[in-house]
Motif scaffolding. Structure first.
Motif, short mmCIF file in Angstrom:
data_model
loop_
_atom_site.label_atom_id
_atom_site.label_comp_id
_atom_site.label_asym_id
_atom_site.label_seq_id
_atom_site.Cartn_x
_atom_site.Cartn_y
_atom_site.Cartn_z
N LEU A 146 0.48 9.27 4.12
CA LEU A 146 0.38 9.47 5.61
C LEU A 146 1.65 9.93 6.20
CD1 LEU A 146 -1.68 6.42 6.60
CD2 LEU A 146 -2.45 8.61 6.57
N LEU A 177 0.74 -1.18 0.03
CA LEU A 177 0.03 -0.02 0.07
C LEU A 177 0.91 1.22 -0.10
CD1 LEU A 177 -2.61 -0.90 2.66
CD2 LEU A 177 -3.02 -0.93 0.30
N GLU A 208 -0.65 4.97 0.21
CA GLU A 208 -1.16 5.36 1.55
C GLU A 208 0.02 5.66 2.31
OE1 GLU A 208 -2.18 2.94 -0.26
OE2 GLU A 208 -4.47 2.80 -0.32
N ILE A 265 -1.35 -0.22 10.20
CA ILE A 265 -1.63 -0.98 8.93
C ILE A 265 -0.09 -1.50 8.76
CG2 ILE A 265 -1.87 -0.59 6.38
CD1 ILE A 265 -3.71 1.52 7.09
#
Lengths: 469, 493
Positions: free
Chosen positions: B115, B108, B111, B152
């Motif tokens: 972030l 990912l 993302e 995550i």
């Protein structure tokens, strides 16, 4: 006079026209659900547009019906909310047999709210309130095949009938002690004698029922859970918003002489509402029950804001409701889409949701962060301004209490984010095809969540039209 | 010089990352943005020093004040002094290093980089704010990215750590919020400059100082609110650990400093509590580190101890110690980021962080091992590295306080350095020296991006360590301004 009728009542008249139009369509030959829904959405959009013209203050029918910039703005907010809900229910209503009936109920309820907000007299207020509540009970029953839905309808009608009767008793005592029902005259007769205080308590309890403040919140969770998502979101955002607008109007304009009395009452209720709402929200698994309790907690924060009876308090309420419409409806929009397409409504079903539906997950995440009050979402500003308004009277105790409760609420909102992003799930909800119009609704909500906060013009405008003690 | 650029560049980078496709594009955009930001920070430094050299006596330079929420007297007021500038430079260096070490993040990645950049944006906004509302806004902006980054991409019991970190930081900011509201309602403004001119009534200070200070203290890992640090740092992915310890904990230290400057009477009255808590953090952190077997936990607990020095320096309330606190923030930021980077590099190769399972890494990966040793030596305060300068300044400052209890606190904190030496040398000895296991013998050394990241951070450490006058020159005038206000109060007592 007759021109005034058309200017001041323009939104109500337009809504009535739409309702009658629907009735005639019902009488005629069958039309597809989609064309009907498009027509209604267009009508609502038109009605929203009507709110932006001719901001004249004035009253009709000897002060029964009043309007001004603030009231028109409040109506616009509710109208916007209904429009978004209507767009979001597309997936659910597309194959529903009684679309027209559903909208008839919804729009009638909205019409009732319009009259309630505009009321300048307790009788008018009561009529508006009932007109907005009773159709909702019928609408709660609209998942025709589900037992829970009719249970919800039954609970809603019984509890609102009960609260209405308490409210009526309060009104009659008020009438008995002052001899009038008109707001402007009534406020001069309020002097805080025991009968009036008693009447106020009854009156206020009726309101507390409608906004589901603790200890009058018990109906909320069951009704929210059983009703179709569209009705749940209507109950939690629109009908609460309308009642709160009226409550502030009454508190700040009519019950001003006993402001010190209700200040304490509001603070205590606010503290209880925040705490109970939070504690119950912690352990819910059903999404709608969860949002029910979280909305109870949110009402507690709103009560903190309006307790200080300042212009900032009233402005923060409006501002918060606007943000709440966006945030809560964005959350309900996702839940409603998932529920309509898969029938799943539990938080545990959302595990691993990010892998299959990243966009929906982000929408829900942003909505939840906004509800929790995390920047840069608008919810941060909304909640902060409510608390700033609440602290204006130097009551720091309630602010400390509310701040700690924000942390608790943060936990349960994060729990859902965690489920979507971090938890593993062997059979997550499959990838969903979202109708374009629901996408548009979600986009409006997310854009609203991001823009309303940072763009300070919104708050400044609301502040400029608000009233304070 | 428009300081808003410092927020706009990360924002733009983040938006571009959302539009990018594939790891290659994403990381290039991320790095370009971070480098642009580093360049901008360097440019700001040059302009700042030029202006100061030209005799500009203003406390805050590049000020810009715009009304944000007019009705509530909330302004978007930005400007920097030397302290803020030092923090901005630190942040921009760590962001570049952090992006470099995440070069191969393929899970990912969009993302992830988004972030990271968002987190850095919160930090930049925080440091340039001269309005408490904006300050608070950016403080909270940085919380959510941390939660997601750990939850995550983390390792171990990541969701629990992420939840713990997010809730504790949220509780911290709730306390900060109460403190700021108290200030607001007694001065009718959030503006830092205005508040420090008009002053806050002493009673109000004494009531609200604990809220604001402890709130920021949670971010700065002040005992007993430090418990999020070990789990959070250990579970986070490498770059996130670097950002957490290098940037995010500095938000807390910086906030504490500003609060102490805004409420000098209360800071003076409560200084003994601050010092007590800081001393406990220093000693407790050091001893807790001794017991750790996981490299990341070692660095995380030692961070508690090192950040204790920041709070100690602030609590002593004199010029030298305050200077020391700021240098310690910068030094610890660089050093701990370097440490986490080295641990991350080791972990990505050996797939273990347990000291007992490592050994003789110097043979297989000389570069990484050297980096590790440098970070360790800096951490235990070897002269020549930034850690020495920072801790020395704090001690010299705190020794100036002649009261017996304060002296005792200084001695105790000084003694913790011995403990630091024990755990650092022990971990280094076991992991880096000695015989290497067979499976580790074939592992490769650092790649170009990792080398670049490490060199960047080491350069920073060496600049402070070998030429401390440079950073002193930058921050001294600003700490002087803060201290002038505080000393006025102490002189009265």
């Amino acid at each position: 006079m007759i021109e005034n009728l058309f200017i001041h009542l323009r939104q109500e008249l337009a809504l009535t026209l739409l309702i009658f139009l629907l009735l005639f369509i019902k009488l005629g030959k069958d039309r597809s659900n989609e064309s009907i829904m498009n027509l209604i959405n267009f009508g609502l959009l038109l009605n929203l547009g009507l709110g932006f013209c001719c901001h004249e203050a004035g009253d009709l029918f000897n002060g029964m019906f009043t309007t001004n910039t603030l009231i028109v703005f409040e109506k616009d907010l509710l109208n916007l909310g209904i429009l978004i809900i209507s767009m979001q229910s597309y997936a659910w209503l597309k194959n529903h047999k009684q679309v027209i009936e559903f909208y008839l109920l919804l729009l009638t309820s909205l019409l009732g709210m319009f009259f309630m907000i505009s009321s300048g007299n307790l009788l008018m207020f009561y009529l508006g309130l009932e007109m907005s509540t009773i159709p909702l009970a019928a609408a709660a029953n609209f998942d025709l095949t589900k037992r829970k839905s009719s249970e919800a309808a039954m609970k809603l009608i019984l509890s609102s009938a009960f609260s209405s009767s308490i409210l009526l008793l309060g009104i009659s005592f008020l009438y008995g002690s002052s001899g009038t029902l008109t707001f402007s005259i009534l406020s001069a007769h309020i002097n805080g004698n025991p009968l009036q205080l008693f009447a106020f308590i009854l009156f206020f309890s009726g309101f507390a029922f409608k906004i589901s403040a603790v200890p009058f919140h018990l109906w909320t969770a069951d009704v929210y859970e059983g009703s179709p998502v569209a009705v749940t979101s209507f109950l939690s955002v629109i009908s609460k918003g309308a009642v709160l607008f009226t409550l502030v109007n009454l508190l700040y304009k009519v019950f001003t002489p006993i402001a010190n009395t209700w200040y304490l009452l509001l603070v205590i209720l606010a503290a209880a509402t925040i705490l109970i709402g939070n504690l119950f929200a912690l352990r819910q698994d059903n999404f709608k029950r969860f949002l029910a309790f979280s909305s109870i907690a949110q009402v507690g924060f709103i009560l903190v804001g309006i307790s200080a009876s300042s212009q900032a308090g009233a402005a923060s309420l409006l501002y918060f409701i606007l943000i709440y419409i966006f945030s809560n409806l964005a959350a309900f929009g996702v839940v409603s889409t998932v529920s309509a397409l898969t029938g799943k409504e539990n938080i545990s079903d959302f595990k691993g949701f990010y892998k299959t539906n990243p966009i929906l997950s982000w929408v829900l995440t942003i909505a939840l962060f906004s509800l929790a009050g995390v920047p840069p979402t608008a919810g941060f500003f909304g909640k902060l301004f409510l608390m700033m308004a609440g602290a204006a009277k130097g009551n720091y105790g309630i602010i400390i209490f509310a701040a700690l409760n924000m942390v608790i609420s943060f936990y349960y909102y994060l729990r859902i984010v965690k489920a979507m992003f971090m938890d593993e799930n062997e059979s997550p909800i499959q990838q969903l095809a979202i109708p374009a119009i629901s996408k548009l609704a979600m986009f409006i909500c997310v854009a609203g969540i991001i823009v309303t906060g940072i763009a300070s013009v919104v708050y400044d405008y609301i502040y400029s039209i608000s009233i304070g003690l | 010089m428009n300081l808003t650029l410092l927020i706009l560049i990360p924002l733009l980078t983040a938006l571009l990352i959302l539009l990018a496709k594939g790891l290659q594009q994403i990381r290039t955009i991320g790095l370009t943005g971070a480098l642009a930001q580093l360049g901008l920070a360097g440019w700001t430094l040059k302009l700042y020093l030029d202006q100061k050299a030209a005799g500009n006596k203003a406390t805050y330079l590049f000020e810009s004040n715009q009304s944000w929420f007019k009705a509530l007297h909330i302004n978007y007021h930005i400007g920097i002094d030397g302290i803020a500038l030092a923090m901005i430079l630190l942040t921009s260096v760590i962001v570049v290093a952090g992006i470099l070490v995440s070069w191969t993040m393929d899970k990912l990645s969009k993302e992830y980089f988004f972030l990271l950049v968002l987190l850095s944006m919160g930090a930049y906004g925080f440091f340039i704010s001269l309005d408490l509302f904006t300050l608070f806004f950016f403080l909270e902006v940085a919380v959510i990215p941390k939660f997601l980054l750990i939850g995550i991409w983390g390792s171990g019991d990541k969701t629990k750590s992420a939840m713990k970190l997010a809730l504790m930081l949220m509780a911290g900011s709730a306390l900060v919020m109460v403190g700021l509201f108290g200030v607001y309602y007694n001065t009718n403004t959030f503006d830092i400059v205005q508040i420090s001119q008009q002053g806050i009534p002493v009673g109000v200070q004494k009531f609200f100082f604990p809220f604001a200070f402890l709130g920021f203290g949670v971010f700065a890992a002040l005992f007993p609110f430090h418990t999020w640090v070990p789990d959070g740092h250990a579970s986070a992915p490498t770059a996130a650990s670097m950002f957490l310890a290098g940037i995010s904990m500095k938000l807390g230290g910086y906030g504490c400093l500003r609060i102490a400057a805004l409420m000098p009477e209360a800071a003076h009255a409560y200084s003994w509590i601050i010092i007590l808590l800081a001393t406990i953090a220093i000693i407790y952190g050091a001893f807790a580190t001794m017991m750790q077997t996981d490299l990341k936990y070692i660095n995380a607990y030692s961070s508690i101890s090192h950040c204790g020095f920041v709070i100690l320096g602030i609590g002593m309330l004199n010029k030298t110690s305050m200077n020391g606190a700021v240098i310690q923030m910068v030094s610890h930021g660089l050093m701990t980021a370097l440490f986490f980077a080295a641990i991350g590099m080791i972990y990505s190769r050996t797939h273990t962080r347990m000291v007992a399972q490592l050994g003789g890494l110097l043979k297989a990966m000389p570069f990484i091992s050297t980096v590790f040793v440098i970070a360790g030596l800096c951490s235990l305060g070897l002269p020549g590295f930034s850690g020495f300068v920072a801790e020395m300044t704090v001690f010299m400052g705190s020794w100036q306080n002649p009261e017996a209890a304060y002296r005792l606190a200084t001695i105790l904190s000084g003694a913790s350095i011995v403990v630091t030496a024990v755990y650092i040398l022990r971990a280094t000895g076991r992991a880096i020296m000695g015989p290497i296991s067979e499976e580790h013998a074939l592992l490769g050394d650092a790649s170009w991006n990792e080398k670049l990241a490490a060199i960047l951070l080491i350069t920073g450490i060496l600049i402070i360590g070998l030429a401390p006058f440079l950073i002193n020159h930058l921050i001294m005038p600003s700490t002087d301004v803060i201290m002038l206000q505080i000393e006025k109060i102490t002189a009265l007592k």
